[in-house]
Design a protein around this motif. Structure first.
Motif: not given
Length: 754
Positions: A261-265, A424-426
């Motif tokens: 989701a960090f890369f979604a945009n 979210g992080f790991l």
């Protein structure tokens, strides 16, 4: 059985849906690490220097940490390598090519107590350092100058990222800054051209420019960005959680898509101006003059081409899959973030239609094709005032502050969406820590949060993974030999104390790659001879304790560049678009490798050779160059028949042998002993042994007789480059000398680093 199978499928589906529940991001607490668990996720702990008996061997803390393990096994280290051998090793590791005879002589004769320290500092200060270390980083980034897939079209702007990487290593850019620029340069430093260029790291994914299903293409790119980031920076196989919870590491499928989701945009942009300021103003002024002078002809060309391009674009829209078409055709004001992504991605496809409109004139024998070609020919009269195509840069950016939703995908199928998740992080690394995301007017801010988390000095994976990569580049094996897998299925560290000392030292020294490399090269571990020892081998047959320096075959690029250097042919020009040297005539790839017109460019360093993703450069491929299809963590070191056959039969390599033979004769004259001395110094950095002189003189005499017979039979002979026959050196003797040079350039001593 059918009922039981159905029940099991329902249970599995329920488990997936439960795992896919969305989470609510809370406040960002201080960095917390798991209280227990796998070693790689624990905080880095700097060890105390161990007590060792052989203190006189210890030059750096690295030596003490390595020696302690040797002594525990009753193994002694090897003595230092000879000076000629040491400068050859150090130059190959720092520059990626052999030293010159003059450099070897200067170092061997330097009697100052800090001669070796001066050598290392000189090597690290050279621009060649960035070319060597930059090439290794490009291995990880799946860098290529073409798209891949079926079309494999050229990426004319990709080289800007390659040059950015080389410059970054030469400038010793702090690694934490290097991370942030590549993951979020566009967000963190908007308007900064260098930072945008850095996002080429993300843009390097392989792409099918003519893809019909852009919904699937979106997901393929998201998978690539997620898996690549996890592998390169964190040494973690995130992709194993794409379809289900990770089978070995504590990564749930939900966490995988939270990370994605960090890369979604994130979207590609390939037309950012490389020029600025006065350079851009000057270019625009020249372009305006050119357009004014050629307007009449250009208008006629447009009248032929523009309608065809418009028609092809309209037809192409209807050929997209039904799920993709609405995102492209709906009014811009009605598009949601996902529609915007798909619509922007379709531009790449439409540019392909514009090119097709031109090629179709000939393909379908269009009635206007003759007129079109005549107009194009008329346009050439203005070539002298044409400023040419504008230099542009490729990278990644965002289409606004709002990101498309990210969903867990049932069994990893792109259109089987379960619950939506947020970035979210790991948790296996950072516990309950959640990202703090601050959108801007033009960007979601998500990648900034991710980059800051990865580049945090307290992230135990980031520093361990990078220092392990640097160690591997020097010794051929990592302290963790699975260099991109620090998970439970990866290798355990052979020396965990050394790994943590390097990781901590790396941060303390300002994330400096050069300082860490210097520390390694100055160690006694690195300076050891590579000679085999039965006593040590009996206790440690695989040399895991590093009781000697490991022999490793040179990389593909090192072999090519070193041969060009020895032959006096190497063009050391840096940067710019990839060059295409000649390829074997039977390669059968059409115009995939049309040679660069400027012949001088054919002998530039291998890092600047054009990389076609689907058809790697043949000579480099034979010697296990990095694959550009995915993250390439370790170079294969194989021994295969095609390698020997390449060096023996490749026309270019033989031509370089002719050039080397010509250089030797020019430098040393026609005396065999002087020629052999010069040849050995150029290739091996040493003088020949008496037995080698005798063996090679016998070979030369025998080969001269063979060539004399061939000449009498009317066969052509291969003379050294620039050779002129003299009474002292006949053409047949010179051709025999070329064969001898060619044989020595094929030897293990030339192609191995030890």
């Amino acid at each position: 059985m059918k009922t039981i199978g159905t029940l099991l499928l329902l249970v599995c589906a329920c488990l997936v849906l439960v795992a896919a529940d969305s989470n609510t991001a809370g406040p960002a607490p201080a960095w917390t690490a798991p209280a227990q668990g796998h070693w790689a996720y624990q905080p880095v702990h700097r060890p105390e220097a161990p007590a060792v008996r052989q203190n006189d061997w210890v030059r750096t803390p690295i030596d003490a940490l390595v020696l302690a393990r040797m002594e525990a096994k009753g193994v002694k280290p090897s003595p230092d390598a000879g000076r000629a051998q040491l400068i050859r090793r150090a130059t190959l590791d720092a520059w990626g090519m052999i030293p010159t005879p003059e450099e070897v002589k200067a170092f061997v004769e330097d009697k100052s107590p800090n001669a070796y320290e001066k050598l290392v500092d000189r090597l690290l200060a050279s621009p060649h350092y960035g070319e060597r270390f930059g090439r290794r980083w490009l291995d990880l980034t799946r860098y290529a100058d073409s798209e891949g897939y079926n079309q494999d079209e050229t990426r004319p702007n990709a080289w800007h990222y390659r040059d950015y990487v080389i410059t970054s290593f030469n400038e010793d850019k702090p690694y934490d800054r290097f991370i942030r620029e590549q993951l979020a340069g566009d967000e963190m430093w908007p308007g900064n051209l260098e930072a945008f260029t850095a996002t080429g790291f993300l843009r390097n994914y392989a792409d099918e420019t003519n893809a019909r299903d852009l919904n699937l293409k979106y997901q393929e790119i998201m998978w690539d960005l997620t898996d690549t980031t996890g592998s390169v920076f964190l040494g973690t196989t995130l992709g194993c959680a794409k379809c289900h919870n990770h089978k070995f590491d504590k990564i749930t499928q939900k966490e995988y898509y939270q990370f994605q989701a960090f890369f979604a945009n994130t979207s590609a942009k390939d037309d950012v101006e490389a020029l600025s300021g006065q350079e851009l103003a000057d270019y625009n002024q020249r372009l305006a003059v050119y357009k004014e002078k050629s307007k009449s002809i250009q208008d006629q060309i447009d009248a032929i081409i523009k309608p065809k391009q418009k028609q092809l674009r309209e037809e192409r829209v209807s050929s997209f899959v039904p799920e993709t078409i609405p995102s492209i055709t709906k009014p811009e004001s009605e598009r949601n973030p996902f529609d915007k992504w798909v619509s922007h991605r379709s531009i790449i496809t439409m540019k392909g239609q514009d090119r097709t409109a031109i090629t179709d004139l000939d393909r379908y024998k269009d009635p206007q094709r003759d007129k079109y070609h005549a107009l194009v020919n008329d346009l050439k009269q203005f070539d002298n005032i044409n400023p040419g195509a504008r230099d542009q840069i490729s990278g990644m950016f965002e289409l606004g502050p709002d990101a498309p939703p990210t969903n867990v995908l049932v069994t990893g199928v792109y259109n089987r969406k379960a619950a939506e998740v947020q970035p979210g992080f790991l948790s296996m690394v950072s516990g309950d820590r959640q990202p703090v995301i601050v959108p801007t007017a033009t960007s979601s801010g998500r990648r900034t949060a991710l980059a800051n988390w990865i580049a945090d000095s307290k992230n135990p994976l980031t520093t361990r993974v990078m220092v392990n990569r640097i160690w591997y580049q020097n010794f051929g094996h990592g302290i963790v030999d699975s260099v991109s897998d620090f998970g439970k299925m990866g290798e355990k560290p052979s020396n965990p104390e050394l790994l943590d000392w390097l990781a901590d030292e790396f941060v303390q020294q300002g994330w400096s790659v050069k300082k860490l490399q210097r520390e390694i090269m100055l160690s006694s571990v690195y300076r050891q001879a590579a000679d085999h020892r039965e006593d040590a081998s009996a206790a440690d047959p695989d040399n895991k304790l590093l009781w000697k320096f490991p022999r490793v075959r040179m990389d593909a690029e090192e072999i090519r560049d070193s041969m060009l250097l020895a032959a006096g042919l190497l063009n050391e020009k840096m940067g710019g678009p990839g060059v295409r040297p000649p390829v074997p005539k039977n390669l059968g790839v059409g115009n995939a490798y049309n040679p660069t017109p400027n012949v001088a460019d054919h002998t530039r360093r291998s890092v600047y050779v054009f990389i076609r993703r689907n058809v790697p450069y043949p000579m480099l491929e034979a010697f296990d160059m990095a694959s550009a299809q995915q993250v390439h963590s370790k170079r294969d070191v194989t021994t295969t028949a095609p390698q020997a056959l390449t060096l023996i039969n490749d026309d270019l390599y033989f031509q370089w042998s002719q050039a080397l033979a010509g250089r030797v004769i020019k430098d040393a004259g026609t005396d065999f002993a002087a020629d052999l001395e010069r040849l050995y110094q150029l290739l091996y950095g040493r003088s020949p042994e008496p037995w080698e002189k005798d063996t090679l003189e016998t070979f030369l005499n025998t080969q001269e007789k063979t060539i004399t017979a061939q000449k009498a039979a009317g066969k052509p002979i291969a003379a050294p480059a620039g050779f002129t026959e003299t009474a002292q050196l006949s053409a047949t003797r010179a051709a025999a000398f070329v064969d001898m040079v060619h044989a020595l350039a094929n030897s293990n001593e030339f192609t191995y680093r030890f």
